[in-house]
Design an enzyme around this catalytic site. Structure first.
Site, PDB file in Angstrom:
ATOM      1  N   ASP A 168      23.342  -9.487  -1.497  1.00  0.00           N
ATOM      2  CA  ASP A 168      23.014  -8.691  -0.085  1.00  0.00           C
ATOM      3  C   ASP A 168      23.349  -9.593   1.126  1.00  0.00           C
ATOM      4  O   ASP A 168      23.871  -8.980   2.077  1.00  0.00           O
ATOM      5  CB  ASP A 168      21.836  -8.016   0.019  1.00  0.00           C
ATOM      6  CG  ASP A 168      20.733  -9.163  -0.474  1.00  0.00           C
ATOM      7  OD1 ASP A 168      21.016 -10.310  -0.564  1.00  0.00           O
ATOM      8  OD2 ASP A 168      19.537  -8.746  -0.830  1.00  0.00           O
ATOM      9  N   ARG A 203      17.433   0.962  -1.457  1.00  0.00           N
ATOM     10  CA  ARG A 203      17.903   2.324  -0.773  1.00  0.00           C
ATOM     11  C   ARG A 203      19.302   2.507  -1.282  1.00  0.00           C
ATOM     12  O   ARG A 203      20.124   1.850  -1.416  1.00  0.00           O
ATOM     13  CB  ARG A 203      17.783   2.123   0.534  1.00  0.00           C
ATOM     14  CG  ARG A 203      18.531   0.892   0.996  1.00  0.00           C
ATOM     15  CD  ARG A 203      17.932   0.012   2.405  1.00  0.00           C
ATOM     16  NE  ARG A 203      16.691  -0.397   2.173  1.00  0.00           N
ATOM     17  CZ  ARG A 203      16.715  -1.742   1.688  1.00  0.00           C
ATOM     18  NH1 ARG A 203      17.807  -2.355   1.446  1.00  0.00           N
ATOM     19  NH2 ARG A 203      15.548  -2.217   1.545  1.00  0.00           N
TER      20      ARG A 203
END
Length: 478
Positions: free
Chosen positions: A233, A15
């Site tokens: 992440d 994303r």
């Protein structure tokens, strides 16, 4: 107010999010979401990094003008470049079978206990060190002049600049967590050429500017800087834990559950190694002391096998199933590979003498109970091993949308769970960029901004721990 593009590459989707930040506000919106589907080739399971890069370009085009771009993604996997900077094939997926039995070959040179004492990284069959050892059997590695972890590869394609961001580098099992730099002696003994890696970067360091061709393809007006963030992440997600003190545990939920503590120094004891805790580096000198748990991968694979049924309905039906009827070890690497997940869960229940889930709702409940139980074990073990008690658990990431999992985690841990920061990795990514531009202060200030601006839900624990202790006793001893 400034705008920042956060490229967040997850194991099942990518994303591009846009964060708008001022000293007193933080807004996050989605510009573009795209699937991340690995491809099984004759030679094995591979990432389709070209599709990911195209998704990033589309996302930047949709995002519009921004003040900076940051990239985070999953750990351990990498791309190899030749002398001209061209990619030597699609990166190997960490679920590929090439590392089966490789760890034992590494331990023959550096025993597992010594390896842990030097790096603090838990055993996982897909660790970068084991991937590099397996890669020696192929010619491709001999042609490589550079190795870039996946977020750094994307950054290189955007900017032409090469670097190795520290939080992700720490997952390679080649970094000394005490010195926060390469373990040169270890690499030499294991025959790993550290010259393959680009120079280390810290979160917040400049990582170049978008190339003219990228500006042309995205419609952005340059110069647009790329800022190194916590490119693992989980590092970005932990930075976005909306904690107000230091006595907290966190669980980053998504395809994986990463459950543990934020510490100021690694825990490198033999007891920590046998409990399979890892010491990954975080922002501002912190250590992410955590255990990897299979996470919602178990449910994602079941959904795929079932033809993608409606998740909301599945969770409602699972909520009506009696609790803790059957549980499995959600940390067992037997669940690592894709395929046949409902059958494998049934087989594990049968092997441990528990009732075999017969319906989709029962399988789903088994998964959620098992995840909550694994969260409990990780939080309890981390406190004991690090001598660091906690009084609250912060749950961030995609699992915050799953109210049943949040409540079960509170019940299992016997602690309040504060759930929020659903897009935690993107939020942490944005905040590091904003900090590099002077809009926010240290890690504590970043978290204060999060608590003021992000919706949070508190789940109080219900019942006592007796049922969870009984369920835990059905699984193999720790």
């Amino acid at each position: 107010m400034r705008s920042y593009a956060a490229v967040d590459l997850g194991a099942s989707s990518g994303r591009v999010m846009v964060g708008r930040v001022s000293p007193d506000s933080l807004e996050l919106s989605e510009a573009h979401r795209f699937p991340n589907r690995p491809v099984r080739l004759p030679e094995g399971l591979r990432w389709d990094v070209l599709a990911l890069y195209d998704g990033i370009l589309q996302g930047l085009r949709t995002a519009g003008q921004v003040d900076s771009v940051g990239i985070d993604g999953w750990a351990v996997d990498y791309g190899l470049l030749d002398a001209d900077g061209a990619l030597l094939g699609n990166p190997v997926h960490y679920r590929d079978a090439r590392t089966e039995g490789v760890a034992e070959k590494v331990w023959a040179t550096v025993p597992a206990a010594e390896l842990y004492a030097a790096t603090g990284i838990q055993y996982a069959p897909f660790n970068t060190l084991y991937q590099l050892t397996a890669a020696r059997e192929k010619r491709q590695l001999s042609y490589a002049e550079r190795m870039l972890l996946v977020p750094d590869l994307m950054s290189y394609w955007l900017t032409g600049e090469q670097g190795t961001e520290l939080t992700n580098a720490s997952t390679t099992q080649l970094i000394d967590p005490r010195t926060r730099t390469w373990s040169y002696d270890l690499a030499h003994r294991l025959g790993v050429d550290l010259g393959l890696f680009a120079p280390l970067r810290q979160p917040g360091d400049p990582a170049g500017v978008l190339r003219p061709r990228v500006l042309e393809e995205t419609g952005l007006t340059g110069p647009v800087p790329v800022t190194a963030v916590g490119s693992h992440d989980t590092a970005s997600a932990v930075a976005a834990v909306p904690a107000t003190g230091e006595t907290f545990a966190y669980i980053c939920t998504g395809t994986w559950s990463l459950a543990g503590l934020e510490l100021t120094a690694p825990v490198l004891t033999e007891e920590s190694r046998t409990a399979n805790f890892t010491n990954e580096l975080g922002l501002d000198g912190t250590v992410r002391y955590l255990r990897n748990i299979m996470g919602l991968w178990l449910l994602q694979e079941c959904q795929r096998a079932w033809g993608e049924p409606d998740l909301g309905r599945l969770l409602r039906e699972a909520g009506a199933v009696p609790a803790l009827r059957s549980v499995v070890d959600a940390g067992d690497e037997a669940f690592l590979a894709p395929g046949r997940m409902p059958e494998r869960i049934a087989e594990a229940c049968r092997a441990s003498g528990q009732p075999v889930p017969a319906t989709r709702a029962e399988v789903t409940r088994c998964i959620l109970d098992s995840l909550a139980l694994a969260h409990r074990r990780a939080v309890e073990d981390a406190q004991r091993l690090a001598d660091h008690p906690v009084d609250v658990v912060y749950l961030v990431g995609g699992g915050t949308r799953n109210a049943l999992l949040c409540q079960l985690t509170a019940d299992a841990c016997g602690l309040p769970v504060v759930a929020g920061a659903t897009e935690a990795a993107a939020l942490g990514n944005v905040l590091v960029q904003a900090r590099a531009h002077g809009l926010v202060g240290d890690l504590a200030a970043m978290r204060r901004l999060l608590t003021r601006t992000q919706p949070l839900t508190r789940y109080a624990p219900r019942g006592d721990g007796a049922r969870w202790r009984e369920a835990e006793a059905r699984l193999a001893p720790r």
